[in-house]
Design a protein around this motif. Sequence first.
Motif, PDB file in Angstrom:
ATOM      1  N   TYR A   1     -14.776  17.584  18.162  1.00  0.00           N
ATOM      2  CA  TYR A   1     -14.228  18.574  17.233  1.00  0.00           C
ATOM      3  C   TYR A   1     -14.876  18.349  15.872  1.00  0.00           C
ATOM      4  O   TYR A   1     -14.555  17.408  15.158  1.00  0.00           O
ATOM      5  CB  TYR A   1     -12.710  18.420  17.155  1.00  0.00           C
ATOM      6  CG  TYR A   1     -11.997  19.516  16.399  1.00  0.00           C
ATOM      7  CD1 TYR A   1     -12.095  20.841  16.778  1.00  0.00           C
ATOM      8  CD2 TYR A   1     -11.180  19.199  15.308  1.00  0.00           C
ATOM      9  CE1 TYR A   1     -11.410  21.841  16.101  1.00  0.00           C
ATOM     10  CE2 TYR A   1     -10.488  20.190  14.623  1.00  0.00           C
ATOM     11  CZ  TYR A   1     -10.618  21.508  15.025  1.00  0.00           C
ATOM     12  OH  TYR A   1      -9.941  22.500  14.342  1.00  0.00           O
TER      13      TYR A   1
ATOM     14  N   GLU B   1     -13.604  23.284  12.602  1.00  0.00           N
ATOM     15  CA  GLU B   1     -12.531  23.363  11.601  1.00  0.00           C
ATOM     16  C   GLU B   1     -12.700  24.608  10.739  1.00  0.00           C
ATOM     17  O   GLU B   1     -11.726  25.299  10.418  1.00  0.00           O
ATOM     18  CB  GLU B   1     -12.532  22.113  10.718  1.00  0.00           C
ATOM     19  CG  GLU B   1     -12.076  20.845  11.422  1.00  0.00           C
ATOM     20  CD  GLU B   1     -12.047  19.661  10.470  1.00  0.00           C
ATOM     21  OE1 GLU B   1     -11.370  19.752   9.438  1.00  0.00           O
ATOM     22  OE2 GLU B   1     -12.720  18.651  10.755  1.00  0.00           O
TER      23      GLU B   1
ATOM     24  N   LYS C   1     -10.256  27.935  10.110  1.00  0.00           N
ATOM     25  CA  LYS C   1      -9.905  28.421   8.779  1.00  0.00           C
ATOM     26  C   LYS C   1     -10.228  29.907   8.651  1.00  0.00           C
ATOM     27  O   LYS C   1      -9.462  30.680   8.069  1.00  0.00           O
ATOM     28  CB  LYS C   1     -10.674  27.633   7.703  1.00  0.00           C
ATOM     29  CG  LYS C   1     -10.182  26.210   7.508  1.00  0.00           C
ATOM     30  CD  LYS C   1     -10.997  25.508   6.438  1.00  0.00           C
ATOM     31  CE  LYS C   1     -10.574  24.051   6.268  1.00  0.00           C
ATOM     32  NZ  LYS C   1     -11.426  23.344   5.274  1.00  0.00           N
TER      33      LYS C   1
ATOM     34  N   ASN D   1      -7.953  13.110  19.133  1.00  0.00           N
ATOM     35  CA  ASN D   1      -8.419  13.572  17.826  1.00  0.00           C
ATOM     36  C   ASN D   1      -7.228  14.125  17.050  1.00  0.00           C
ATOM     37  O   ASN D   1      -6.616  15.114  17.458  1.00  0.00           O
ATOM     38  CB  ASN D   1      -9.492  14.655  17.996  1.00  0.00           C
ATOM     39  CG  ASN D   1     -10.141  15.060  16.689  1.00  0.00           C
ATOM     40  OD1 ASN D   1      -9.465  15.539  15.788  1.00  0.00           O
ATOM     41  ND2 ASN D   1     -11.440  14.878  16.580  1.00  0.00           N
ATOM     42  N   SER D   2      -6.901  13.488  15.931  1.00  0.00           N
ATOM     43  CA  SER D   2      -5.701  13.873  15.169  1.00  0.00           C
ATOM     44  C   SER D   2      -5.794  15.294  14.629  1.00  0.00           C
ATOM     45  O   SER D   2      -4.797  16.025  14.586  1.00  0.00           O
ATOM     46  CB  SER D   2      -5.464  12.887  14.016  1.00  0.00           C
ATOM     47  OG  SER D   2      -6.576  12.867  13.133  1.00  0.00           O
ATOM     48  N   LYS D   3      -7.000  15.721  14.197  1.00  0.00           N
ATOM     49  CA  LYS D   3      -7.160  17.077  13.658  1.00  0.00           C
ATOM     50  C   LYS D   3      -6.999  18.115  14.755  1.00  0.00           C
ATOM     51  O   LYS D   3      -6.415  19.184  14.545  1.00  0.00           O
ATOM     52  CB  LYS D   3      -8.519  17.216  12.969  1.00  0.00           C
ATOM     53  CG  LYS D   3      -8.642  16.401  11.690  1.00  0.00           C
ATOM     54  CD  LYS D   3      -9.975  16.635  11.012  1.00  0.00           C
ATOM     55  CE  LYS D   3     -10.063  15.849   9.704  1.00  0.00           C
ATOM     56  NZ  LYS D   3     -11.373  16.053   9.027  1.00  0.00           N
ATOM     57  N   LEU D   4      -7.518  17.802  15.920  1.00  0.00           N
ATOM     58  CA  LEU D   4      -7.381  18.710  17.057  1.00  0.00           C
ATOM     59  C   LEU D   4      -5.924  18.787  17.493  1.00  0.00           C
ATOM     60  O   LEU D   4      -5.404  19.872  17.791  1.00  0.00           O
ATOM     61  CB  LEU D   4      -8.259  18.214  18.211  1.00  0.00           C
ATOM     62  CG  LEU D   4      -8.542  19.187  19.355  1.00  0.00           C
ATOM     63  CD1 LEU D   4      -9.089  20.503  18.831  1.00  0.00           C
ATOM     64  CD2 LEU D   4      -9.524  18.539  20.333  1.00  0.00           C
ATOM     65  N   GLN D   5      -5.258  17.647  17.487  1.00  0.00           N
ATOM     66  CA  GLN D   5      -3.839  17.616  17.834  1.00  0.00           C
ATOM     67  C   GLN D   5      -3.009  18.420  16.833  1.00  0.00           C
ATOM     68  O   GLN D   5      -2.067  19.121  17.206  1.00  0.00           O
ATOM     69  CB  GLN D   5      -3.334  16.167  17.869  1.00  0.00           C
ATOM     70  CG  GLN D   5      -1.882  16.017  18.304  1.00  0.00           C
ATOM     71  CD  GLN D   5      -1.656  16.405  19.749  1.00  0.00           C
ATOM     72  OE1 GLN D   5      -2.158  15.758  20.654  1.00  0.00           O
ATOM     73  NE2 GLN D   5      -0.912  17.485  19.976  1.00  0.00           N
ATOM     74  N   ASP D   6      -3.411  18.343  15.560  1.00  0.00           N
ATOM     75  CA  ASP D   6      -2.704  19.092  14.520  1.00  0.00           C
ATOM     76  C   ASP D   6      -2.841  20.598  14.757  1.00  0.00           C
ATOM     77  O   ASP D   6      -1.877  21.349  14.595  1.00  0.00           O
ATOM     78  CB  ASP D   6      -3.265  18.713  13.140  1.00  0.00           C
ATOM     79  CG  ASP D   6      -2.538  19.433  12.015  1.00  0.00           C
ATOM     80  OD1 ASP D   6      -1.314  19.280  11.905  1.00  0.00           O
ATOM     81  OD2 ASP D   6      -3.206  20.160  11.236  1.00  0.00           O
ATOM     82  N   LEU D   7      -4.029  21.044  15.149  1.00  0.00           N
ATOM     83  CA  LEU D   7      -4.238  22.461  15.444  1.00  0.00           C
ATOM     84  C   LEU D   7      -3.359  22.902  16.612  1.00  0.00           C
ATOM     85  O   LEU D   7      -2.685  23.936  16.532  1.00  0.00           O
ATOM     86  CB  LEU D   7      -5.711  22.726  15.772  1.00  0.00           C
ATOM     87  CG  LEU D   7      -6.027  24.120  16.333  1.00  0.00           C
ATOM     88  CD1 LEU D   7      -5.684  25.201  15.327  1.00  0.00           C
ATOM     89  CD2 LEU D   7      -7.485  24.207  16.766  1.00  0.00           C
TER      90      LEU D   7
ATOM     91  N   LYS E   1       0.194  23.248  15.594  1.00  0.00           N
ATOM     92  CA  LYS E   1       0.436  24.477  14.834  1.00  0.00           C
ATOM     93  C   LYS E   1       0.533  25.691  15.751  1.00  0.00           C
ATOM     94  O   LYS E   1       1.124  26.710  15.386  1.00  0.00           O
ATOM     95  CB  LYS E   1      -0.670  24.684  13.792  1.00  0.00           C
ATOM     96  CG  LYS E   1      -0.595  23.709  12.626  1.00  0.00           C
ATOM     97  CD  LYS E   1      -1.753  23.917  11.665  1.00  0.00           C
ATOM     98  CE  LYS E   1      -1.663  22.937  10.490  1.00  0.00           C
ATOM     99  NZ  LYS E   1      -2.821  23.066   9.565  1.00  0.00           N
TER     100      LYS E   1
END
Length: 381
Positions: free
Chosen positions: A125, A130, A134, A171-177, A180
């Motif tokens: 990712y 990202e 956006k 992946n924390s950013k992927l998990q955050d997506l 959401k």
Amino acid sequence: MEAIQNKKKLSIAIQNKTAKQLTDSVKDLRIVSLGKTGVGKSQTGNTIIRDPNAFQTQRSSASVTTKCQSATETVNSRTIKYIDTPGFFDTHGSEEQLRSEILRSIIKCAPGPHAFLILLKVQTYTVQEEEIVKKIIETFGKDALKYAVVLFTHGDNLDEGQTIKEFVRENSKLQDLVNKCGGRCHVVDNKYWNQQEDGYRSNRVQIESLMNTIKEMVRGNGGGCYTNEMLQEVHRAIDNEMQVVRAASNGKQSKEQIRAEAEERVHTRFIVRLAGVATGVLLGALLGVTHLLCFIIKKMIKSDSFTGFAKIAAAAVLPGAKVYVGVTAAAMVTGAVVAGAVRGAQIAYDAVEGEQTVLGAIKKAAQACLEKEQFFFHPHC
């Protein structure tokens, strides 16, 4: 206490039943695919609507889909309309062309989609992914994620025995997506999983699971589609144009033909308006800075110190704001650019009303802005 709890349970049961009835009554399910070039949106569309030839595909890093397309198929007594969009950061065409096709996708899914599919590959990712997310939010709004499912392609890249949720957790950013998007994520592989009928690595199994997730999501959203002021305005414009086209056709065109012609008319009208507004924004920003510089020169001649000049200029650009001695010229120019751009957009929007061509809109917008240039910065020369 028991009576209150029973009343709450009854209320929840009624709400769930109502939501289920609303979901079951949705006969036309609109799905919009979003993602970067080469992620496999077209192939996934063919898989979902069970037609291998609905969308043109090829295995390449170049984008095959340069124009927004849609295909409709009845699956399990429900009509599914899949809207295939050009990739964000497309490898072909200009940014203007991309915006035009994104607008076309908005028109095709009006009054709104029931589901957004955010397509990502099973791979690292990156910052580019990202930025794509956006861009999706900028285009459709933050609330669109309440109607979104993250769908991964190239599922064969998963490690042996690994699930997509396990991959996401790495992946924390992927998990955050995914969080959401309500925790909704699925995986397909349009190359290797089409022939397998059972087990996790089967497109049939995964698509069934995906459609069940979409069904539950629609139910959770009250049985309706995602909409906002923009989509509602587009829907009204299409309805109005359909009435005009229907009256002119004298019954010679089908409902589908009338809808297609109305959509094309609305697309043209909005593109013309966008061209005019863009011209107004650019000219407005330029004229705003021009008048600011003129104002600065006059005040510098009269002012004894930079501090005095800064206060005067900042007050003119940002009325009512607190002024500090450290105000920079860059900040003042930015204020003039923004103010001028907004004013230019307003003038251009009104000026291009009724214009039929992009070139005509640009000319009218430019003429209107130049005629009213004195309004772009109040303390003018």
